[in-house]
Structure formats: structure tokens, C-alpha cells
Design a protein around this motif. Structure first.
Motif, short mmCIF file in Angstrom:
data_model
loop_
_atom_site.label_atom_id
_atom_site.label_comp_id
_atom_site.label_asym_id
_atom_site.label_seq_id
_atom_site.Cartn_x
_atom_site.Cartn_y
_atom_site.Cartn_z
N GLN A 232 0.82 -1.21 0.00
CA GLN A 232 0.00 0.00 0.00
C GLN A 232 0.85 1.26 0.00
O GLN A 232 0.55 2.24 -0.70
CB GLN A 232 -0.94 -0.01 1.21
N ASN A 233 1.93 1.25 0.75
CA ASN A 233 2.82 2.41 0.78
C ASN A 233 3.48 2.64 -0.57
O ASN A 233 3.74 3.80 -0.96
CB ASN A 233 3.87 2.26 1.87
N LEU A 236 0.90 4.46 -2.62
CA LEU A 236 0.80 5.86 -2.18
C LEU A 236 2.00 6.67 -2.64
O LEU A 236 1.86 7.83 -3.05
CB LEU A 236 0.68 5.92 -0.65
N ASP A 240 1.66 9.91 -5.29
CA ASP A 240 2.17 11.24 -4.96
C ASP A 240 3.23 11.68 -5.98
O ASP A 240 3.20 12.81 -6.49
CB ASP A 240 2.76 11.24 -3.56
N VAL A 272 -6.32 1.19 -0.66
CA VAL A 272 -5.97 2.60 -0.88
C VAL A 272 -7.16 3.36 -1.45
O VAL A 272 -7.43 4.50 -1.05
CB VAL A 272 -4.74 2.70 -1.81
N LYS A 277 -7.50 7.57 -1.09
CA LYS A 277 -6.16 8.07 -1.37
C LYS A 277 -5.63 7.65 -2.74
O LYS A 277 -4.46 7.91 -3.05
CB LYS A 277 -5.20 7.59 -0.28
N THR A 279 -5.40 8.73 -5.97
CA THR A 279 -5.62 9.97 -6.71
C THR A 279 -5.21 9.82 -8.18
O THR A 279 -4.56 10.71 -8.75
CB THR A 279 -4.85 11.11 -6.05
N VAL A 565 -4.28 17.76 -6.70
CA VAL A 565 -3.57 16.65 -6.06
C VAL A 565 -2.07 16.93 -6.05
O VAL A 565 -1.30 16.15 -5.47
CB VAL A 565 -3.88 15.31 -6.75
#
Length: 578
Positions: A232-233, A236, A240, A272, A277, A279, A565
Motif C-alpha cells: 500500500q505504501n 501511495l 504522490d 488505498v 487516497k 488519486t 492533487v
């Protein structure tokens, strides 16, 4: 008229600069971006001055005066001060888990020399007490001429008591120390597995410390698997990073699945997404297992059905047809230079055809890793077999990398309605290209990354960075796609400059064409009424810049479904206010 009913009335309208006024009554939009240079990537209306947004979707595109009629007391008006607005970018080839772990587990990407790698690895060993394996990613083949094969002695100089396993930036080779070879019981007597090679000393037959392709599986069990949190990280991190580059659409190019249809990666996307989150618009390509045959089709279809039910679009199958050129694992039509080797396909051609016919019949899309000209031909042959067996279907297919494409195959992309997916910045990887040219010889070197030739033959391009293998920066990719030189350097050595494409072609290949192959062209990829308000605002107009300044352009603001975002309104608003 209520705003909801007004939105329904105008949703399908795209106001051109010369269009008549919208019919009354009107309701205001949530937001109007105005005083802009809007390049829509829509052939019918390529340029506009303003965009109106309602509930995260575009409701009007046109002149400032016409779109301004949608303003009411509650409309936020953002004056962009003449800045360029483009559709948000997409990427058709991303490896989020590989990329995320490559940054969190002993990364080597910042190393420029072998000594740098040794110093970085020594720090990782010191930071992780114990006797377990140290794993990392990011060494470059180009630092190990003439064939991109590193040796164990270089890692033994760091430690001989801990297994060291380091993956190349391209993900096709492991570099091991002697301890890792010993723990995995890899000796001169160990046979090469199917589709894999244990690199050996030609004089002694002893393993030198590198494993190619399927041979990597011999030590995979020594590497701790990623946890659900790590996966999951990684997602993310990529979201980003990509949003900051103006990207809001990507294809996860090769996701594993189990016989029951389960997939840890799909579960992580779902988590996610449920957390609000995710995006970006994300699609998943399921990885065909080369060690198996058609028996895997039922579990693959279960995996696709399960992922789609969870809300993660999954309609593509990724085939790894061959390897890479410097290590001679790419499949070539003729032998490598000064060699009897030509590589070998990692999938039997008849199985590849059967698989393509089967998935195409079900409305799924084929996505082929093909680097050598032989692998490109096998991929196109499989697509042709599917087209003949199933007739015209609303399926796109895509071949990626295309390091070498024989001239006879270049027009086939158009004939087969197949997208050519290049990594545009790879044209500026001079050290790697030198290894490639040395391996294939000067004649075939005329056909490296022939993007321009495929476009001139009527084919279409869809760009994918293969991140983290290459930079995901679309503006850098756009420049190199045009110049075929190092970004920002007009004096750099070009790679076949006639294979460059136009600025408009490069933009389309980073936006609407990616949206098509990702399956999102109805909702993103261009600026048109009814589509998601996925936009980028740039600090300079790349249409007015010298081409070698495009890569230095910055994304000031990225909108996904109408919301920032990356960046902020304050970064772009010239002061009109509400």
C-alpha cells in the motif's frame, strides 16, 4: 433551474470559440478556469481559452466570454494569466511495487559508479544487523561492459557473511555475492532453468554472480516478501510522485495472481481506494506465467473478474516474450553480432497465439514485452492470429519496448490496430545504447526505437516510462521523443533523429493515446465536456519554447476530478477570485 438539472443540460456541450451563446436558463459552474491557453488534444476543437468544471467534471470548453456565461455568485473563477493548460498526463507502463520497494529497500539508483554501489550496500548491511539477506534494486547494466554482467567479487568486497541480492534497474538480472550463491546452493553443477541463465566463467564453469530472467527464481525465496503495508505504501508513493509530475492515469504492467484469482496487489489498490487516497485512474495488467501454459487461463479470468468486481479495472494480460539485448536474452530474428546466439522466446509461439486468441475473444487486451526484433514479430503474429480468429473487435493491443523493430514489421502496427509503446527517454541512454549496438551490429542499429517510422506508416504511439526503470517525467519524455537527445542538451549525440515525432504527437502519446490503452478514454486524456476534470497547468507554454527547454518546464498544478492533487490554486491564480 437547479444546478443539478443545469449540469445535465450542458454536460454534453463543448463550446467552441466561435459557438453561439448557451441557451438560457443557465446555472453557474462550480469553477471556471479562464484567461488560459487550453490545448485540448481534441481534433474538433484543439484550442480554447476557458474551462468550466462542475462536480469534478468538465461541463464546457471554449472562449472566455462564452464559458463565462456559466458564472454565478457561487462560481470560483481562476485567472490563469495566460498559462498553458493540458489534459493531465497518463502512463501506460508502471511497476508500482517494484518501484516502491526499490526506494525503500537499499536503493542503488543514486550510485554512478561501482564504488558508489559498494558504499551504498555497506551502509545497508550496517543498518540491518543479523544474518538475513540484503536486497536492493537499481544498478545499471551500462556499468558492466561489454555485456551488462556483474561479478560476485565486487559484492564480496562488501561482505562474505551476508547474502547480497541486488536487482538491475530493468528487473531482468540479479547480482549476487558468493554467500548468496552458497545459501541458494547454486554451483557449477546447477542446471540453467527454462527461460533462465546462470552466468558462468567460460574457463571454469563456475557461477560468476549474476542470474538472468527465470534463473532469478533460484534465490527469490531468500528475499522477504513485501507486507500488505509495504504494498500500500508503494502505491501511495507512486500516486504522490506521479501527481507531482502531472500524471493521473497509469497501468500497473504485470500483476501476479493466485489460482483462486486472488492478488495481494489488487487488494492493496482496493484498500488505498477505499481510504480515498487513490488519486489516479488505475488499471491492472495480469502477468501471464511463462512457466505454465493454457491451464492458467481459468485462474487468470477469475482474477480479472474479482478485480473488476472490487472496482479495479483489469482487462489486460501482460506477456513477457523475451529478455534484454546486452545479456543476449532478447529474441532476435538473426544471431547477435559475432555470435551464434539469437536468444529465445520465453513463451512458445503457439501458446502465445492460443492465449491471445482466447483473451481477445473475451474482449481482453494483450500487452507484450518485446525487446528483440524476433519477439516483436512473435507478438504481432499472435495479435494477427487473434484478429483473424475473432474478427473485428473493440480491443486494443500494445507492444512495449520495441528496442529493435524490423522494417517489415513497422507497418503492421497500423494494420493490426496495435499501439507501439516506447519509453521515449530511453533514446538518450547512450551507455546502454552502446551496449545494444555492440550486441546487434550496425545494420540492425538503424531500427532502434523506430517511433517516427511507425507513425509515418499510420501507427499510433502510447508512452509508458516503465517506471522505475526510466524517468516518469512526461515533459522530459515529450522533449526526448522529439529530439532523440539528452533532455536539455541540444549538443548531445542524437539516436536516429529522423525517428523523432512532432510536439503534438508526443503530447497525444502521453495523454489521449495512453487513456485509450488504459481503457479510460471516455473519462480522461483530453479536455472535453463530459470528461473528468483531469488537467495540468504549466509554468511555461511548451508550444512557444525552444524544444530543448521543454524538459525544464514545471507542472504548477495537477487536477484530478477537479481537485488539486499537486500544487495549489495560489500557484496559478492571477487574482480574479470569486
Amino acid at each position: 433551474m437547479s444546478r443539478v438539472f443545469a449540469r445535465a443540460a450542458v454536460l454534453a456541450l463543448s463550446i467552441t470559440v466561435a459557438a453561439p451563446a448557451l441557451a438560457a436558463p443557465q446555472a453557474g459552474a462550480d469553477m471556471i478556469l479562464t484567461n488560459a491557453r487550453v490545448y485540448t488534444v481534441e481534433a474538433r476543437q484543439p484550442w480554447a481559452e476557458a474551462v468550466a468544471i462542475e462536480d469534478g467534471r468538465i461541463v464546457a470548453v471554449g472562449s472566455a466570454a462564452e464559458v463565462g456565461k456559466l458564472r454565478d455568485a457561487d462560481t470560483r473563477v481562476v485567472d490563469l494569466g495566460g498559462r498553458l493548460v493540458l489534459p493531465a498526463f497518463g502512463d501506460a507502463h508502471v511497476h508500482p511495487l517494484f518501484g516502491g520497494l526499490s526506494r525503500s529497500r537499499c536503493p542503488l539508483q543514486d550510485g554512478k559508479t561501482i564504488a558508489d554501489y559498494q558504499a551504498l550496500i555497506a551502509k545497508c548491511v550496517a543498518a540491518a544487523p543479523g544474518d538475513g539477506a540484503i536486497y536492493g534494486v537499481g544498478w545499471s547494466d551500462a556499468l558492466f561492459p561489454p555485456n551488462g554482467i556483474p561479478r560476485k567479487e565486487l559484492l564480496d568486497a562488501v561482505t562474505t557473511t551476508r547474502p547480497l541480492i541486488f536487482e538491475s534497474v530493468g528487473g531482468h538480472t540479479y547480482w549476487l555475492n558468493s554467500k548468496a550463491l552458497a545459501v541458494a546452493n547454486i554451483t557449477r553443477d546447477t542446471k540453467d532453468p527454462p527461460n533462465g541463465t546462470i552466468d558462468r566463467d567460460p574457463a571454469t564453469g563456475e557461477p560468476v554472480g549474476s542470474l538472468q530472467e527465470a534463473a532469478m527464481e533460484l534465490v527469490r525465496h531468500l528475499i522477504p516478501p513485501p507486507s500488505a503495508a509495504e504494498i500500500q505504501n508503494s502505491i501511495l508513493y507512486v500516486a504522490d510522485h506521479f501527481n507531482r509530475l502531472g500524471i493521473v492515469s497509469w497501468n500497473d504492467a504485470g500483476v501476479d495472481f493466485g489460482d483462486d484469482g486472488g492478488s495481494a496487489m489488487v487488494d492493496a489498490y482496493k484498500a488505498v481506494m477505499d481510504a480515498g487516497k487513490l488519486t489516479s485512474h488505475v488499471t491492472v495488467s495480469l502477468k501471464w506465467k511463462n512457466e505454465r501454459g493454457m491451464d492458467q487461463l481459468p485462474s487468470l479470468l477469475r482474477a480479472a473478474e474479482r478485480a473488476n468486481a472490487l472496482g479495479i479495472p483489469t482487462n489486460t494480460v501482460k506477456f513477457y516474450v523475451d529478455g534484454v539485448i546486452p545479456q543476449k536474452t532478447a529474441y532476435m530474428l538473426a544471431p547477435y553480432q559475432n555470435s551464434d546466439e539469437r536468444g529465445a522466446p520465453q513463451i512458445a509461439p503457439e501458446v502465445l497465439k492460443q492465449a491471445m486468441v482466447a483473451i481477445d475473444a473475451r474482449g481482453m487486451h494483450g500487452f507484450f514485452h518485446a525487446i528483440g526484433d524476433g519477439a516483436v514479430r512473435l507478438s504481432l503474429d499472435a495479435i494477427e492470429a487473434a484478429r483473424k480468429a475473432n474478427g473485428a473487435k473493440p480491443t486494443w493491443h500494445m507492444v512495449t519496448h520495441l528496442n529493435v523493430v524490423d522494417p517489415a514489421d513497422q507497418p503492421r502496427f497500423a494494420r493490426l490496430s496495435t499501439f507501439a509503446q516506447f519509453q521515449p527517454t530511453w533514446a538518450s541512454w547512450y551507455d546502454y545504447m552502446d551496449l545494444t549496438v555492440a550486441a546487434i551490429g550496425p545494420e540492425r542499429a538503424k531500427y532502434i526505437y523506430p517511433a517516427g517510422s511507425i507513425v509515418r506508416a499510420g501507427g499510433k504511439l502510447a508512452y509508458g516510462a516503465d517506471w522505475p526503470v526510466g524517468s516518469a517525467n512526461p515533459l522530459e519524455g515529450i522533449e526526448v521523443a522529439i529530439t532523440r537527445r539528452t533532455a536539455g542538451d541540444p549538443n548531445a549525440r542524437p539516436l536516429l533523429p529522423d525517428e523523432g515525432v512532432s510536439l503534438k504527437e508526443a503530447i497525444a502519446s502521453h495523454t489521449i493515446n495512453v487513456a485509450i490503452v488504459n481503457g479510460f478514454d471516455k473519462i480522461t486524456g483530453s479536455i472535453a465536456a463530459g470528461k473528468s476534470a483531469d488537467l495540468v497547468v504549466l509554468d511555461r507554454n511548451i508550444f512557444d519554447l525552444p524544444v530543448y527547454q521543454i524538459s525544464g518546464t514545471k507542472v504548477l498544478l495537477t487536477l484530478f476530478e477537479g481537485k488539486p492533487v499537486a500544487g495549489a490554486w495560489a500557484d496559478v491564480d492571477a487574482g480574479s477570485g470569486r
